[in-house]
Write a protein that holds these residues in place. Structure first.
Motif, mmCIF file in Angstrom:
data_model
loop_
_atom_site.group_PDB
_atom_site.id
_atom_site.type_symbol
_atom_site.label_atom_id
_atom_site.label_comp_id
_atom_site.label_asym_id
_atom_site.label_seq_id
_atom_site.Cartn_x
_atom_site.Cartn_y
_atom_site.Cartn_z
ATOM 1 N N VAL A 1 0.834 -1.192 0.000
ATOM 2 C CA VAL A 1 0.000 0.000 0.000
ATOM 3 C C VAL A 1 0.875 1.251 0.000
ATOM 4 N N VAL A 2 0.258 2.353 -0.393
ATOM 5 C CA VAL A 2 0.933 3.649 -0.413
ATOM 6 C C VAL A 2 0.050 4.626 0.349
ATOM 7 N N SER A 3 0.651 5.392 1.256
ATOM 8 C CA SER A 3 -0.081 6.358 2.074
ATOM 9 C C SER A 3 0.469 7.750 1.844
ATOM 10 N N GLY A 4 -0.433 8.721 1.773
ATOM 11 C CA GLY A 4 -0.033 10.105 1.562
ATOM 12 C C GLY A 4 -0.181 10.940 2.809
ATOM 13 N N SER B 1 3.286 16.433 -6.975
ATOM 14 C CA SER B 1 4.608 16.004 -6.514
ATOM 15 C C SER B 1 4.525 15.510 -5.072
ATOM 16 N N ALA B 2 5.418 14.588 -4.761
ATOM 17 C CA ALA B 2 5.476 13.998 -3.425
ATOM 18 C C ALA B 2 6.887 13.487 -3.180
ATOM 19 N N GLU B 3 7.278 13.482 -1.903
ATOM 20 C CA GLU B 3 8.589 12.981 -1.525
ATOM 21 C C GLU B 3 8.432 11.710 -0.689
ATOM 22 N N TYR B 4 9.223 10.713 -1.046
ATOM 23 C CA TYR B 4 9.227 9.449 -0.309
ATOM 24 C C TYR B 4 9.715 9.691 1.114
ATOM 25 N N LEU B 5 9.000 9.124 2.093
ATOM 26 C CA LEU B 5 9.397 9.239 3.501
ATOM 27 C C LEU B 5 10.003 7.951 4.035
ATOM 28 N N THR B 6 9.255 6.849 3.893
ATOM 29 C CA THR B 6 9.676 5.603 4.513
ATOM 30 C C THR B 6 8.815 4.451 4.019
ATOM 31 N N CYS B 7 9.238 3.252 4.319
ATOM 32 C CA CYS B 7 8.422 2.060 4.106
ATOM 33 C C CYS B 7 8.349 1.327 5.444
ATOM 34 N N VAL B 8 7.137 1.066 5.903
ATOM 35 C CA VAL B 8 6.940 0.374 7.176
ATOM 36 C C VAL B 8 6.204 -0.928 6.918
ATOM 37 N N LYS B 9 6.388 -1.861 7.820
ATOM 38 C CA LYS B 9 5.790 -3.175 7.655
ATOM 39 C C LYS B 9 5.063 -3.560 8.938
ATOM 40 N N HIS B 10 3.954 -4.285 8.753
ATOM 41 C CA HIS B 10 3.198 -4.739 9.919
ATOM 42 C C HIS B 10 2.537 -6.074 9.613
ATOM 43 N N ASP B 11 2.649 -7.014 10.566
ATOM 44 C CA ASP B 11 1.983 -8.313 10.464
ATOM 45 C C ASP B 11 0.661 -8.276 11.204
ATOM 46 N N TYR B 12 -0.396 -8.705 10.523
ATOM 47 C CA TYR B 12 -1.684 -8.929 11.166
ATOM 48 C C TYR B 12 -1.855 -10.436 11.299
ATOM 49 N N VAL B 13 -2.958 -10.895 11.823
ATOM 50 C CA VAL B 13 -3.162 -12.326 12.057
ATOM 51 C C VAL B 13 -3.048 -13.138 10.769
ATOM 52 N N ASP B 14 -3.726 -12.692 9.700
ATOM 53 C CA ASP B 14 -3.751 -13.510 8.484
ATOM 54 C C ASP B 14 -3.165 -12.842 7.246
ATOM 55 N N TYR B 15 -2.550 -11.698 7.391
ATOM 56 C CA TYR B 15 -1.883 -11.038 6.268
ATOM 57 C C TYR B 15 -0.861 -10.041 6.803
ATOM 58 N N SER B 16 -0.019 -9.554 5.905
ATOM 59 C CA SER B 16 0.984 -8.558 6.255
ATOM 60 C C SER B 16 0.835 -7.352 5.332
ATOM 61 N N VAL B 17 1.255 -6.195 5.817
ATOM 62 C CA VAL B 17 1.180 -4.966 5.033
ATOM 63 C C VAL B 17 2.569 -4.356 4.929
ATOM 64 N N SER B 18 2.904 -3.944 3.717
ATOM 65 C CA SER B 18 4.096 -3.150 3.461
ATOM 66 C C SER B 18 3.580 -1.803 2.967
ATOM 67 N N ALA B 19 3.791 -0.747 3.765
ATOM 68 C CA ALA B 19 3.204 0.565 3.458
ATOM 69 C C ALA B 19 4.284 1.608 3.227
ATOM 70 N N GLU B 20 4.262 2.204 2.041
ATOM 71 C CA GLU B 20 5.159 3.318 1.745
ATOM 72 C C GLU B 20 4.466 4.614 2.143
ATOM 73 N N GLY B 21 5.181 5.465 2.842
ATOM 74 C CA GLY B 21 4.658 6.772 3.210
ATOM 75 C C GLY B 21 5.301 7.844 2.342
ATOM 76 N N TRP B 22 4.475 8.742 1.795
ATOM 77 C CA TRP B 22 4.940 9.826 0.932
ATOM 78 C C TRP B 22 4.392 11.143 1.451
ATOM 79 N N PHE B 23 5.214 12.177 1.477
ATOM 80 C CA PHE B 23 4.782 13.516 1.849
ATOM 81 C C PHE B 23 4.316 14.225 0.583
ATOM 82 N N ILE B 24 3.057 14.646 0.563
ATOM 83 C CA ILE B 24 2.483 15.309 -0.610
ATOM 84 C C ILE B 24 2.901 16.778 -0.570
ATOM 85 N N SER B 25 3.757 17.174 -1.483
ATOM 86 C CA SER B 25 4.288 18.536 -1.467
ATOM 87 C C SER B 25 3.517 19.487 -2.366
#
Length: 133
Positions: A11-14, A69-93
């Motif tokens: 996923v990607v988050s702004g 335009s947006a700048e990349y901030l980070t990629c975070v990961k989290h495990d849930y019970v039955d799936y995992s999420v890899s989320a990129e965070g972007w700062f919307i400039s």
């Protein structure tokens, strides 16, 4: 750490900053996983989309803004019970349009103190820690 035996959602988050250091949040629908929790606007990558393409599409669909335009901030990961999420965070400039709830969700401009007291999805907490320290 992501568990390799689970389905992984990319996923990607702004991060959209408003006046007085407030950040735009969206409340997840009750019927979805993590229902009624607050998150950063964004969503799942589709097909061969780049993160920036996903960000542009999702923010146009969800909150009616067009990201230039947006700048990349980070990629975070989290495990849930039955799936995992890899989320990129972007700062919307740079974007055009006034954020509005295009999918019927609740939107909120929140400062650091309010965010600390909200029920947030874990990946949003991790991404916002880059902004707020």
């Amino acid at each position: 750490m992501l568990n390799s035996d689970r389905k992984i959602l990319s996923v990607v988050s702004g991060v959209i900053a408003g006046q007085n250091g407030r950040i735009l949040l969206a409340k997840r629908p009750t019927f979805k996983s993590n229902g009624d929790m607050w998150e950063l606007p964004g969503g799942k990558k589709e097909g061969s989309e780049t993160a920036f393409e996903t960000l542009k599409r999702e923010l146009a669909e969800e909150i009616g803004v067009h990201v230039f335009s947006a700048e990349y901030l980070t990629c975070v990961k989290h495990d849930y019970v039955d799936y995992s999420v890899s989320a990129e965070g972007w700062f919307i400039s740079h974007y055009h349009g006034e954020p509005s709830p295009c999918e019927g969700q609740t939107l909120l401009w929140a400062n650091k103190q309010l965010i600390a007291n909200l029920n947030m999805v874990p990946t949003a907490i991790d991404i916002l820690s880059i902004i707020f320290g």
